[in-house]
Design an enzyme around this catalytic site. Structure first.
Site, mmCIF file in Angstrom:
data_model
loop_
_atom_site.group_PDB
_atom_site.id
_atom_site.type_symbol
_atom_site.label_atom_id
_atom_site.label_comp_id
_atom_site.label_asym_id
_atom_site.label_seq_id
_atom_site.Cartn_x
_atom_site.Cartn_y
_atom_site.Cartn_z
ATOM 1 N N PRO A 1 0.768 -1.214 0.136
ATOM 2 C CA PRO A 1 0.002 0.009 -0.141
ATOM 3 C C PRO A 1 0.733 1.206 0.023
ATOM 4 C CG PRO A 1 0.073 -0.870 2.190
ATOM 5 C CD PRO A 1 0.776 -1.756 1.415
ATOM 6 N N CYS A 2 1.477 1.637 -1.029
ATOM 7 C CA CYS A 2 2.287 2.866 -1.280
ATOM 8 C C CYS A 2 1.386 4.028 -1.268
ATOM 9 C CB CYS A 2 3.255 2.874 -2.425
ATOM 10 S SG CYS A 2 2.311 2.645 -3.847
ATOM 11 N N HIS A 3 0.079 3.671 -1.335
ATOM 12 C CA HIS A 3 -0.885 4.960 -1.266
ATOM 13 C C HIS A 3 -1.054 5.615 0.049
ATOM 14 C CE1 HIS A 3 -3.253 1.188 -0.635
ATOM 15 N NE2 HIS A 3 -4.208 2.173 0.137
#
Length: 187
Positions: free
Chosen positions: A145-147
């Protein structure tokens, strides 16, 4: 003939179509807002082999099954039913990127951290900019989850280096993913 490197499929996303690819080791790529030829060509270059549609007869059944499971889990995530993924990931990245992406993967659903916080978390204080680079190279966004990584001031920052879409589209996707998780950020 070039060996089969991966198989890919598409699934509906809240912003259009999402691409996913699998190998014998796991999910190797997620494309958020690319055209199919761009996704396939980039992955073929990265993996040095042929990338086939999952329905192709040459694709191993195991790869198709993994893609079916992954698209099902992504669909559950989009509806808020799933908060984490239970998928094998084929993470072919540098040692630095692996360290950073592994750190980002530990963030819980709805939790955000700044680039600097993640740098400290992985034992590299002062490396916020390098963390941003690793986030931009994440080959499996959403699954890792780089978001959830945002600017120090709480603003969105960037998303995926906007390599697969223009900056505004990338930020709109990031905003959408954070909204699914109940997180709101500035920007």
């Amino acid at each position: 003939m070039t060996p089969i490197a991966a198989a890919f499929t598409t699934c509906p996303a809240l912003w259009g179509v999402l691409h996913m690819a699998a190998t014998d080791r796991g999910i190797v790529a997620v494309g958020l807002a690319e055209e199919t030829p761009t996704f396939v060509d980039g992955l073929a270059r990265r993996l040095h082999g042929t990338v086939l549609p999952a329905e192709d007869a040459e694709v191993p059944a195991k790869w198709r099954a993994l893609l079916d499971e992954a698209t099902g889990q992504i669909a559950e995530y989009f509806t808020g039913e799933r908060h984490s993924f239970e998928l094998r990931i084929d993470l072919r990245v540098s040692e630095w990127d692996r360290l950073v992406l592994t750190g980002a993967a530990r963030l819980a659903f709805g939790e955000t951290a700044s680039y600097g916080q993640l740098a400290r978390y992985v034992g590299r204080p002062g490396a916020a900019q390098a963390v941003g680079g690793a986030m931009g190279r994440n080959p499996v966004p959403i699954l890792i989850p780089c978001h959830r990584i945002v600017g120090a001031n709480g603003a969105l920052g960037g998303y995926g280096g906007s390599t697969w879409a223009d900056r505004q589209t990338g930020l709109a996707i990031k905003r959408t993913l954070l909204a699914i998780e109940g997180s709101t950020v500035r920007g």
